[in-house]
Design a protein around this motif. Structure first.
Motif, PDB file in Angstrom:
ATOM      1  N   ASP A   7       0.700  -0.962   0.159  1.00 45.49           N
ATOM      2  CA  ASP A   7       0.042   0.091  -0.108  1.00 45.49           C
ATOM      3  C   ASP A   7       0.898   1.366  -0.222  1.00 45.49           C
ATOM      4  OD1 ASP A   7      -2.631   1.478   0.973  1.00 45.49           O
ATOM      5  OD2 ASP A   7      -1.447   1.940   2.488  1.00 45.49           O
ATOM      6  N   VAL A   8       0.445   2.568  -0.235  1.00 44.60           N
ATOM      7  CA  VAL A   8       1.258   3.583   0.040  1.00 44.60           C
ATOM      8  C   VAL A   8       0.479   4.265   1.143  1.00 44.60           C
ATOM      9  CG1 VAL A   8       1.816   5.801  -1.759  1.00 44.60           C
ATOM     10  CG2 VAL A   8       1.743   3.707  -2.714  1.00 44.60           C
ATOM     11  N   ASP A   9       0.015   4.717   0.541  1.00 44.88           N
ATOM     12  CA  ASP A   9      -0.851   6.432   2.365  1.00 44.88           C
ATOM     13  C   ASP A   9      -1.056   5.065   3.776  1.00 44.88           C
ATOM     14  OD1 ASP A   9      -1.051   8.231   0.401  1.00 44.88           O
ATOM     15  OD2 ASP A   9      -2.795   7.557   0.194  1.00 44.88           O
ATOM     16  N   GLY A  10       0.012   5.723   4.374  1.00 48.00           N
ATOM     17  CA  GLY A  10       0.236   5.577   5.377  1.00 48.00           C
ATOM     18  C   GLY A  10       1.217   4.190   5.808  1.00 48.00           C
ATOM     19  N   THR A  11       1.569   3.565   4.674  1.00 48.47           N
ATOM     20  CA  THR A  11       2.294   2.656   4.503  1.00 48.47           C
ATOM     21  C   THR A  11       4.329   2.856   3.782  1.00 48.47           C
ATOM     22  OG1 THR A  11       0.501   0.422   4.245  1.00 48.47           O
ATOM     23  CG2 THR A  11       2.932   0.244   3.702  1.00 48.47           C
ATOM     24  N   LEU A  12       4.209   3.387   2.749  1.00 44.54           N
ATOM     25  CA  LEU A  12       4.894   4.192   2.498  1.00 44.54           C
ATOM     26  C   LEU A  12       5.218   5.352   2.587  1.00 44.54           C
ATOM     27  CD1 LEU A  12       5.238   1.965  -0.987  1.00 44.54           C
ATOM     28  CD2 LEU A  12       6.575   1.599   1.220  1.00 44.54           C
ATOM     29  N   ARG A  43     -10.959   6.153   6.401  1.00 43.75           N
ATOM     30  CA  ARG A  43     -11.497   5.717   5.683  1.00 43.75           C
ATOM     31  C   ARG A  43     -10.137   5.924   4.317  1.00 43.75           C
ATOM     32  NH1 ARG A  43     -15.497   6.430   8.900  1.00 43.75           N
ATOM     33  NH2 ARG A  43     -17.594   6.300   8.791  1.00 43.75           N
ATOM     34  N   VAL A  44      -9.081   6.738   5.087  1.00 46.81           N
ATOM     35  CA  VAL A  44      -8.181   5.851   3.983  1.00 46.81           C
ATOM     36  C   VAL A  44      -7.712   4.860   3.575  1.00 46.81           C
ATOM     37  CG1 VAL A  44      -5.084   6.267   4.050  1.00 46.81           C
ATOM     38  CG2 VAL A  44      -6.869   8.467   4.924  1.00 46.81           C
ATOM     39  N   GLY A  45      -7.779   4.734   2.439  1.00 48.04           N
ATOM     40  CA  GLY A  45      -6.678   3.195   1.776  1.00 48.04           C
ATOM     41  C   GLY A  45      -8.079   2.292   0.627  1.00 48.04           C
ATOM     42  N   LEU A  46      -9.059   3.425   1.390  1.00 47.06           N
ATOM     43  CA  LEU A  46     -10.853   3.319   0.130  1.00 47.06           C
ATOM     44  C   LEU A  46     -10.205   4.503  -0.732  1.00 47.06           C
ATOM     45  CD1 LEU A  46     -13.773   3.943   2.873  1.00 47.06           C
ATOM     46  CD2 LEU A  46     -12.622   1.776   1.666  1.00 47.06           C
ATOM     47  N   SER A  47     -10.922   4.161  -2.346  1.00 50.80           N
ATOM     48  CA  SER A  47     -10.985   5.058  -3.306  1.00 50.80           C
ATOM     49  C   SER A  47     -11.492   6.177  -2.453  1.00 50.80           C
ATOM     50  CB  SER A  47     -11.778   4.262  -4.604  1.00 50.80           C
ATOM     51  OG  SER A  47     -13.169   4.477  -3.888  1.00 50.80           O
ATOM     52  N   LEU A  48     -10.976   7.348  -3.496  1.00 45.45           N
ATOM     53  CA  LEU A  48     -11.344   8.559  -3.606  1.00 45.45           C
ATOM     54  C   LEU A  48     -13.268   8.759  -2.818  1.00 45.45           C
ATOM     55  CD1 LEU A  48     -10.630  11.612  -2.013  1.00 45.45           C
ATOM     56  CD2 LEU A  48     -10.963  12.059  -4.437  1.00 45.45           C
ATOM     57  N   ASP A  49     -13.541   8.353  -4.326  1.00 51.32           N
ATOM     58  CA  ASP A  49     -15.338   7.998  -4.256  1.00 51.32           C
ATOM     59  C   ASP A  49     -16.097   7.958  -3.049  1.00 51.32           C
ATOM     60  OD1 ASP A  49     -14.864   9.550  -6.436  1.00 51.32           O
ATOM     61  OD2 ASP A  49     -15.372   8.019  -7.900  1.00 51.32           O
ATOM     62  N   ARG A  50     -15.455   5.926  -2.934  1.00 54.96           N
ATOM     63  CA  ARG A  50     -15.838   5.946  -1.487  1.00 54.96           C
ATOM     64  C   ARG A  50     -15.968   6.159  -0.236  1.00 54.96           C
ATOM     65  NH1 ARG A  50     -15.773  -0.668  -0.314  1.00 54.96           N
ATOM     66  NH2 ARG A  50     -16.013  -0.686   1.715  1.00 54.96           N
ATOM     67  N   ALA A  51     -14.503   6.876  -0.171  1.00 52.29           N
ATOM     68  CA  ALA A  51     -14.592   7.635   1.032  1.00 52.29           C
ATOM     69  C   ALA A  51     -14.938   8.923   0.853  1.00 52.29           C
ATOM     70  CB  ALA A  51     -13.503   7.910   1.089  1.00 52.29           C
ATOM     71  N   VAL A  52     -15.187   9.536   0.032  1.00 48.09           N
ATOM     72  CA  VAL A  52     -16.290  10.632   0.229  1.00 48.09           C
ATOM     73  C   VAL A  52     -17.275  10.232  -0.171  1.00 48.09           C
ATOM     74  CG1 VAL A  52     -17.228  12.713  -0.796  1.00 48.09           C
ATOM     75  CG2 VAL A  52     -14.797  12.394  -1.417  1.00 48.09           C
TER      76      VAL A  52
END
Length: 218
Positions: A7-12, A43-52
């Motif tokens: 994963d990227v955000d929150g992992t790398l 909600r980080v990790g979800l696609s942007l549309d789903r998070a919103v």
């Protein structure tokens, strides 16, 4: 060969402040009160549309579109002015794993392809990830599609692959795809949520993660 999927955000990448600020700008653009920091980061990790959609369930489609557009604009501007840093130890971990002849590295992220490309260019990681799966091409996590595409790209079996992530969505995605999941505690979800999502191990830092990956690959 074995496959290590990150994963990227929150992992790398430590993108916490940029994500929170950008989401606030998105809600401002739609004329809505921004959600609290902990709600956004959960909600980080979800696609942007789903998070919103989950952050503003009572808002209509037009408001969702304005939030998404505002977020993307703010995130792109923030990334240009000051790119979020890699977590301590991330670069050393990637270098150590890339040097091995028996491992391939991939990405499975809720980020856009544009964001992944910018991240790779910013940190000189060209050629590190042989497969890059993003929210542009797949359903949101925890659907297994990103991992399944990475397996198809590399020809590596699920049993020979591991997913590295910081959210229960990553762990659930790995479980659905039939791959091992390692959780990391420096991101957005607590260790208990990672274990509940199916993490085989939960690691406290990149040194421990690197050792765990090499032990798994042995």
């Amino acid at each position: 060969m074995k496959l290590v999927i990150f994963d990227v955000d929150g992992t790398l990448v430590d993108s916490q402040q940029l994500i929170f600020t950008s989401m606030g700008r998105g809600f401002d653009a739609a004329g809505l009160t921004p959600p609290a920091r902990d709600r956004v980061l959960s909600r980080v990790g979800l696609s942007l549309d789903r998070a919103v959609s989950e952050l503003a369930p009572a808002a209509g489609d037009d408001a969702h579109r304005r939030i998404v557009a505002g977020y993307r604009s703010a995130y792109a501007f923030g990334r240009l002015t000051q790119h979020p840093p890699l977590y301590p130890g991330a670069r050393d971990c990637l270098a150590r794993l890339t040097a091995r002849r028996d491992l391939l590295l991939a990405i499975a992220t809720g980020m856009s392809r544009r964001g992944v490309t910018a991240m790779i260019e910013a940190y000189g990681l060209e050629g590190v990830f042989v497969s890059q799966q993003t929210a542009d091409d797949h359903p949101s996590k925890p659907a297994p599609d990103m991992i399944l595409a990475a397996l198809s790209d590399t020809g590596v079996a699920a049993a020979e692959s591991v997913m590295i992530g910081d959210t229960e969505y990553d762990m659930q995605m790995a479980r659905s795809a039939g791959v091992t999941a390692f959780g990391v505690t420096w991101g957005y979800h607590a260790a208990e949520a990672l274990r509940a999502g199916g993490a085989a191990q939960v690691l406290p830092d990149f040194a421990a993660l690197t050792d765990a990956i090499e032990e798994w690959a042995a």
